[in-house]
Design a protein around this motif. Structure first.
Motif, PDB file in Angstrom:
ATOM      1  N   ARG A 130      20.358  20.149   5.715  1.00  0.00           N
ATOM      2  CA  ARG A 130      18.940  19.827   5.617  1.00  0.00           C
ATOM      3  C   ARG A 130      18.751  18.354   5.278  1.00  0.00           C
ATOM      4  O   ARG A 130      19.481  17.787   4.483  1.00  0.00           O
ATOM      5  CB  ARG A 130      18.297  20.669   4.513  1.00  0.00           C
ATOM      6  N   ARG A 131      17.774  17.741   5.891  1.00  0.00           N
ATOM      7  CA  ARG A 131      17.399  16.365   5.580  1.00  0.00           C
ATOM      8  C   ARG A 131      15.983  16.392   5.037  1.00  0.00           C
ATOM      9  O   ARG A 131      15.202  17.299   5.349  1.00  0.00           O
ATOM     10  CB  ARG A 131      17.451  15.489   6.835  1.00  0.00           C
ATOM     11  N   TYR A 132      15.659  15.428   4.235  1.00  0.00           N
ATOM     12  CA  TYR A 132      14.299  15.333   3.724  1.00  0.00           C
ATOM     13  C   TYR A 132      13.359  14.976   4.874  1.00  0.00           C
ATOM     14  O   TYR A 132      13.758  14.344   5.850  1.00  0.00           O
ATOM     15  CB  TYR A 132      14.209  14.274   2.620  1.00  0.00           C
ATOM     16  N   THR A 133      12.125  15.379   4.748  1.00  0.00           N
ATOM     17  CA  THR A 133      11.135  15.038   5.775  1.00  0.00           C
ATOM     18  C   THR A 133      10.538  13.671   5.439  1.00  0.00           C
ATOM     19  O   THR A 133      10.640  13.199   4.293  1.00  0.00           O
ATOM     20  CB  THR A 133       9.998  16.078   5.831  1.00  0.00           C
ATOM     21  N   ASP A 134       9.904  13.050   6.408  1.00  0.00           N
ATOM     22  CA  ASP A 134       9.234  11.763   6.158  1.00  0.00           C
ATOM     23  C   ASP A 134       8.168  11.927   5.084  1.00  0.00           C
ATOM     24  O   ASP A 134       7.979  11.050   4.244  1.00  0.00           O
ATOM     25  CB  ASP A 134       8.605  11.219   7.445  1.00  0.00           C
ATOM     26  N   GLU A 135       7.488  13.072   5.091  1.00  0.00           N
ATOM     27  CA  GLU A 135       6.450  13.343   4.099  1.00  0.00           C
ATOM     28  C   GLU A 135       7.050  13.420   2.693  1.00  0.00           C
ATOM     29  O   GLU A 135       6.503  12.861   1.742  1.00  0.00           O
ATOM     30  CB  GLU A 135       5.735  14.651   4.451  1.00  0.00           C
ATOM     31  N   GLU A 136       8.176  14.120   2.560  1.00  0.00           N
ATOM     32  CA  GLU A 136       8.839  14.230   1.257  1.00  0.00           C
ATOM     33  C   GLU A 136       9.297  12.861   0.760  1.00  0.00           C
ATOM     34  O   GLU A 136       9.137  12.532  -0.419  1.00  0.00           O
ATOM     35  CB  GLU A 136      10.047  15.169   1.351  1.00  0.00           C
TER      36      GLU A 136
END
Length: 175
Positions: free
Chosen positions: A106-112
């Motif tokens: 999993r990668r962080y989202t741009d929003e996160e």
């Protein structure tokens, strides 16, 4: 024969204290010393006892965590035999080890990421550390240990890293 807890304390004070991972290893050993079997003589700790401990741990922590704890136990037994000449067998070597958990993908989202960096509770120092880590792929301890003399133009020399010193190329943003 001395108790496991006595050998564990000797190990902390004579061997572990010289390691870079001392704090983590001491924490693990202290948790081992809270187990009832730690009061058994070192030669009375069997693979069955360690296996029961392993199974109990697997109910609350991951297989990787259990493996790290078993590694510390194994090192204590090996040191006990090789360095301190106690005629003991290493019961950890007879055990089946837990399977390693599949690595995270999993990668962080741009929003996160945006919330993390621009959030109203994130300090300026923390924002900078996060951005340096993102730009360089450095570990937390490496980011915190940066000194001005480590910076050489567009590279950063990390003298104390996880395995060996390394030089990291820097992006414009990282500089």
């Amino acid at each position: 024969f001395p108790k496991f807890s006595e050998i564990a304390l000797k190990y902390i004070n004579e061997v572990s204290i010289t390691k870079r991972c001392f704090r983590d290893e001491r924490y693990t050993i202290n948790s081992l010393m809270r187990e009832a079997w730690s009061e058994y003589p070192i030669n009375r700790i069997t693979a069955n006892i360690v296996g029961i401990y392993r199974d109990k741990q697997l109910r609350t922590v991951s297989g990787s965590t259990v493996n790290r704890r078993l590694d510390v136990m194994s090192t204590i037994f090996t040191n006990c035999k090789k360095e301190w000449s106690f005629p003991v067998d290493n019961p950890v070597l007879s055990l089946r080890r837990p399977k390693k958990v599949a690595p995270r993908s999993r990668r962080y989202t741009d929003e996160e990421l945006d919330k993390l960096i621009k959030g109203n509770r994130t300090s300026e120092v923390m924002r900078t550390l996060i951005q340096i880590a993102l730009e360089t792929g450095m570990r937390k301890s490496e980011c915190i240990g940066i000194l001005p003399e480590h910076l050489k133009g567009n590279t950063l020399f990390i003298p104390i890293a996880k395995t060996k010193p390394r030089t990291i190329p820097l992006t414009k943003k990282a500089v």
